[in-house]
Motif scaffolding. Structure first.
Motif, short mmCIF file in Angstrom:
data_model
loop_
_atom_site.label_atom_id
_atom_site.label_comp_id
_atom_site.label_asym_id
_atom_site.label_seq_id
_atom_site.Cartn_x
_atom_site.Cartn_y
_atom_site.Cartn_z
N ASN A 3 -84.57 -54.17 -3.32
CA ASN A 3 -85.05 -54.20 -1.95
C ASN A 3 -86.57 -54.34 -1.92
O ASN A 3 -87.15 -54.69 -0.90
CB ASN A 3 -84.64 -52.90 -1.23
CG ASN A 3 -84.80 -52.98 0.27
OD1 ASN A 3 -84.53 -54.01 0.88
ND2 ASN A 3 -85.23 -51.89 0.88
N ARG A 53 -87.09 -46.26 9.93
CA ARG A 53 -88.46 -46.50 10.39
C ARG A 53 -89.44 -45.96 9.35
O ARG A 53 -89.43 -44.76 9.06
CB ARG A 53 -88.70 -45.87 11.76
CG ARG A 53 -87.95 -46.58 12.87
CD ARG A 53 -88.43 -46.13 14.25
NE ARG A 53 -88.16 -44.72 14.47
CZ ARG A 53 -89.07 -43.84 14.85
NH1 ARG A 53 -90.33 -44.20 15.01
NH2 ARG A 53 -88.74 -42.57 15.05
N PRO A 101 -79.47 -53.48 7.18
CA PRO A 101 -80.69 -54.08 7.72
C PRO A 101 -81.39 -53.17 8.73
O PRO A 101 -80.75 -52.55 9.58
CB PRO A 101 -80.19 -55.37 8.40
CG PRO A 101 -78.86 -55.65 7.77
CD PRO A 101 -78.28 -54.30 7.48
N LEU A 102 -82.71 -53.08 8.60
CA LEU A 102 -83.57 -52.38 9.55
C LEU A 102 -83.03 -50.99 9.88
O LEU A 102 -82.96 -50.58 11.04
CB LEU A 102 -83.71 -53.21 10.83
CG LEU A 102 -84.14 -54.67 10.63
CD1 LEU A 102 -84.25 -55.38 11.97
CD2 LEU A 102 -85.43 -54.77 9.84
N LYS A 131 -89.43 -51.10 10.87
CA LYS A 131 -88.05 -50.88 10.45
C LYS A 131 -87.79 -51.66 9.16
O LYS A 131 -88.08 -52.85 9.08
CB LYS A 131 -87.06 -51.31 11.54
CG LYS A 131 -87.01 -50.37 12.73
CD LYS A 131 -85.90 -50.77 13.69
CE LYS A 131 -85.79 -49.76 14.83
NZ LYS A 131 -84.68 -50.11 15.76
N ILE A 132 -87.25 -50.97 8.16
CA ILE A 132 -86.99 -51.61 6.87
C ILE A 132 -85.51 -51.49 6.49
O ILE A 132 -84.80 -50.63 6.99
CB ILE A 132 -87.86 -51.00 5.75
CG1 ILE A 132 -87.52 -49.52 5.54
CG2 ILE A 132 -89.35 -51.17 6.07
CD1 ILE A 132 -88.18 -48.92 4.31
N ASP A 133 -85.09 -52.37 5.59
CA ASP A 133 -83.72 -52.35 5.08
C ASP A 133 -83.55 -51.21 4.07
O ASP A 133 -84.50 -50.82 3.38
CB ASP A 133 -83.38 -53.67 4.38
CG ASP A 133 -83.58 -54.88 5.27
OD1 ASP A 133 -83.57 -54.72 6.52
OD2 ASP A 133 -83.76 -55.99 4.72
N ASN A 186 -87.53 -56.32 4.92
CA ASN A 186 -86.83 -56.55 6.18
C ASN A 186 -86.12 -57.90 6.20
O ASN A 186 -85.96 -58.51 7.25
CB ASN A 186 -87.79 -56.44 7.36
CG ASN A 186 -88.98 -57.40 7.23
OD1 ASN A 186 -89.06 -58.17 6.27
ND2 ASN A 186 -89.89 -57.34 8.19
N SER A 187 -85.67 -58.35 5.03
CA SER A 187 -85.01 -59.66 4.94
C SER A 187 -83.53 -59.62 5.31
O SER A 187 -82.93 -60.64 5.62
CB SER A 187 -85.15 -60.21 3.52
OG SER A 187 -84.41 -59.41 2.60
#
Length: 284
Positions: A187, A278, A274-275, A113-115, A204-205
């Motif tokens: 990002n 996928r 955030p997240l 999962k990414i931002d 993913n910060s």
């Protein structure tokens, strides 16, 4: 599987398309192919409808095609994979992976999962900006770059005619106004056909990396551009760098670019989700 393809006559592109369709048939994976038309709103709506019944969406294209897919998939449950086929491939460049690694990721279960960033109504997976970068994107609308190097050369030429504007806004609650050369929200690492603007960015910060470089006249701007090319910009005393979750740009009518696409004008609200998506992460 939904396969999104930006049409191209390049041999590498055709080779990858053929490989992917053959792999789907070999693995007995049902698939639907969607060819982009260049009409963002229509393509986005059609992809959203098609993707609702899919487990995975694969993009064969560059940053623009990826940007289209991200905007179509936000809020859906399917995962996103990429086979880089663009001119700059700035998002993919940040992983440093081979073509075979990207191919393997398409069928892998290694999903992360990414931002996802957002500027006004547009989502972005890589970088959005207001200033010189948007000016370059705008200039390339009539004569697209043929390679990452030609993109950087176009940017260098644009420095001599670029007329910076003053920018007023709020960054993580801090009010400021300055003559703007570059203001970007990152990002991931690269933009502009291979310029590493944000080496510290993480997907993913939960934050965007904000870089603000003030204008300092032609010679000063050239100096800043060279420092960016050499990846020495973090040492510039003029640079304002911060991690943030939200920013506001109040100055009107400044062009905005996101993932290398011209997406509108300011004023703008910039946020991070955030997240939110996928992504099939390549194993390099």
């Amino acid at each position: 599987m939904l396969i999104i393809i930006k049409p191209s006559t390049q041999k590498k592109h055709k080779k990858n398309c053929t490989w992917l369709l053959e792999q789907c048939q070999k693995r007995q994976i049902s698939y639907t192919v969607f060819y982009t038309t260049g009409h963002f709103t229509n393509d986005c709506q059609k992809i959203t409808v098609l993707a609702q019944s899919q487990k995975r969406v694969v993009v064969l294209g560059g940053d623009g095609s990826l940007h289209l897919a991200v905007n179509a998939l936000m809020g859906l449950s399917c995962s996103l994979a990429l086979l880089p086929q663009g001119t700059g491939n700035d998002f993919a460049r940040g992983f440093g992976c081979s073509n075979s690694a990207w191919r393997n990721a398409i069928f892998s279960e290694h999903q992360v999962k990414i931002d996802i960033g957002q500027i006004n109504s547009r989502y972005f997976i890589n970088i959005a900006g207001v200033g010189f970068d948007a000016h370059v994107v705008q200039a390339l609308q009539t004569k697209p770059a043929l390679s990452a190097l030609s993109y950087s050369l176009a940017g260098f030429k644009c420095l001599f005619v670029y007329q910076p504007s003053r920018l007023a806004g709020s960054f993580a609650g801090q009010q400021c106004e300055y003559g703007n050369l570059i203001t970007v929200f990152a990002n991931h690492h690269y933009f502009g056909g291979g310029l590493m603007i944000a080496p510290k960015a993480q997907l993913n910060s939960g934050y965007l990396e904000c870089y603000r470089v003030p204008t300092r006249g032609l010679l000063g701007n050239l100096y800043s551009f060279v420092r960016l090319l050499l990846r020495k910009h973090h040492g510039m005393k003029e640079l304002n760098y911060q991690r943030l979750e939200i920013a506001y740009i109040n100055t009107p009518d400044l062009p905005i670019e996101a993932d290398g696409e011209l997406v509108g004008v300011t004023p703008a609200v910039v946020t991070i989700h955030p997240l939110a998506l996928r992504f099939c992460m390549p194993q390099c």
